[in-house]
Write a protein that holds these residues in place. Structure first.
Motif, PDB file in Angstrom:
ATOM      1  N   ASN A  56      44.461  21.394  -4.342  1.00 55.99           N
ATOM      2  CA  ASN A  56      44.572  22.793  -4.770  1.00 55.99           C
ATOM      3  C   ASN A  56      43.262  23.561  -4.596  1.00 55.99           C
ATOM      4  O   ASN A  56      42.944  24.466  -5.385  1.00 55.99           O
ATOM      5  CB  ASN A  56      45.039  22.904  -6.218  1.00 55.99           C
ATOM      6  N   ASN A  57      42.478  23.230  -3.573  1.00 56.64           N
ATOM      7  CA  ASN A  57      41.251  23.976  -3.298  1.00 56.64           C
ATOM      8  C   ASN A  57      41.580  25.423  -2.958  1.00 56.64           C
ATOM      9  O   ASN A  57      42.581  25.708  -2.290  1.00 56.64           O
ATOM     10  CB  ASN A  57      40.499  23.341  -2.134  1.00 56.64           C
ATOM     11  N   THR A  58      40.737  26.330  -3.419  1.00 57.41           N
ATOM     12  CA  THR A  58      40.949  27.750  -3.152  1.00 57.41           C
ATOM     13  C   THR A  58      39.781  28.337  -2.376  1.00 57.41           C
ATOM     14  O   THR A  58      38.648  27.863  -2.483  1.00 57.41           O
ATOM     15  CB  THR A  58      41.138  28.537  -4.460  1.00 57.41           C
ATOM     16  N   THR A  69      42.530  36.281  -7.800  1.00 60.97           N
ATOM     17  CA  THR A  69      42.775  34.873  -8.076  1.00 60.97           C
ATOM     18  C   THR A  69      44.120  34.465  -7.494  1.00 60.97           C
ATOM     19  O   THR A  69      45.138  35.100  -7.771  1.00 60.97           O
ATOM     20  CB  THR A  69      42.775  34.591  -9.586  1.00 60.97           C
ATOM     21  N   ILE A  70      44.111  33.397  -6.707  1.00 58.39           N
ATOM     22  CA  ILE A  70      45.349  32.854  -6.175  1.00 58.39           C
ATOM     23  C   ILE A  70      45.751  31.652  -7.024  1.00 58.39           C
ATOM     24  O   ILE A  70      44.906  30.881  -7.477  1.00 58.39           O
ATOM     25  CB  ILE A  70      45.191  32.449  -4.693  1.00 58.39           C
ATOM     26  N   SER A  71      47.065  31.500  -7.243  1.00 53.35           N
ATOM     27  CA  SER A  71      47.533  30.369  -8.039  1.00 53.35           C
ATOM     28  C   SER A  71      48.960  30.027  -7.636  1.00 53.35           C
ATOM     29  O   SER A  71      49.667  30.832  -7.027  1.00 53.35           O
ATOM     30  CB  SER A  71      47.473  30.702  -9.528  1.00 53.35           C
ATOM     31  N   LEU A  81      49.094  36.228  -6.555  1.00 54.54           N
ATOM     32  CA  LEU A  81      47.779  36.804  -6.298  1.00 54.54           C
ATOM     33  C   LEU A  81      47.511  37.814  -7.405  1.00 54.54           C
ATOM     34  O   LEU A  81      48.121  38.886  -7.434  1.00 54.54           O
ATOM     35  CB  LEU A  81      47.721  37.482  -4.935  1.00 54.54           C
ATOM     36  N   GLN A  82      46.613  37.440  -8.320  1.00 56.62           N
ATOM     37  CA  GLN A  82      46.201  38.346  -9.386  1.00 56.62           C
ATOM     38  C   GLN A  82      45.022  39.158  -8.876  1.00 56.62           C
ATOM     39  O   GLN A  82      44.007  38.591  -8.481  1.00 56.62           O
ATOM     40  CB  GLN A  82      45.806  37.563 -10.635  1.00 56.62           C
ATOM     41  N   MET A  83      45.178  40.476  -8.886  1.00 62.27           N
ATOM     42  CA  MET A  83      44.143  41.360  -8.361  1.00 62.27           C
ATOM     43  C   MET A  83      43.636  42.250  -9.487  1.00 62.27           C
ATOM     44  O   MET A  83      44.407  43.036 -10.058  1.00 62.27           O
ATOM     45  CB  MET A  83      44.704  42.221  -7.226  1.00 62.27           C
ATOM     46  N   ASN A  84      42.367  42.119  -9.817  1.00 59.29           N
ATOM     47  CA  ASN A  84      41.732  42.902 -10.874  1.00 59.29           C
ATOM     48  C   ASN A  84      40.643  43.786 -10.284  1.00 59.29           C
ATOM     49  O   ASN A  84      40.185  43.568  -9.161  1.00 59.29           O
ATOM     50  CB  ASN A  84      41.133  41.982 -11.930  1.00 59.29           C
ATOM     51  N   SER A  85      40.224  44.770 -11.057  1.00 61.57           N
ATOM     52  CA  SER A  85      39.142  45.678 -10.648  1.00 61.57           C
ATOM     53  C   SER A  85      39.397  46.220  -9.244  1.00 61.57           C
ATOM     54  O   SER A  85      38.500  46.202  -8.391  1.00 61.57           O
ATOM     55  CB  SER A  85      37.799  44.955 -10.705  1.00 61.57           C
TER      56      SER A  85
END
Length: 119
Positions: A56-58, A69-71, A81-85
């Protein structure tokens, strides 16, 4: 064969957040390397992030590190894909992609979802 369908795109203000989802069918995504790419108007498609089947390397593009953040989902057939800011320069069509581990190129692509960040 793997079929990928993205969702979660939309319009957001600068500094806001969005969560994209990629639903896979045909084969569990846990056995594939998964990635997100994007294409802004008038530009080529660029790599955003990837999560590899092995350990699970990113990996992240410098432009999104510490913001995106990918998960993998617990259902094992979804990648997020969590996209902030978010910034206006993040405006693009975002594509989910999958590849067989060990191959260098992504073999399967979704249809894309639009993300627009207003200033």
């Amino acid at each position: 064969q793997v079929q990928l369908v993205e969702s979660g795109g939309g319009l957001v203000q600068t500094g806001g957040s969005l969560r994209l989802a990629c639903a896979a069918s045909g084969r569990t995504v846990n056995s594939y390397d998964m990635g997100w790419f994007r294409q802004a108007p008038g530009k080529g498609r660029e790599f955003v992030t990837a999560i590899y089947w092995r350990r699970n390397n990113t990996y992240y593009a410098d432009s999104v590190k510490a913001r995106f953040t990918i998960s993998r989902g617990n259902a094992k057939n979804t990648v997020y894909l969590q996209m902030n800011s978010l910034k206006p320069e993040d405006t693009a069509v975002y594509y989910c992609a999958a590849k067989i581990p060990g191959r260098t190129s992504f073999d399967y692509w979704g249809q894309g979802t639009q993300v627009t960040v207003s200033s």
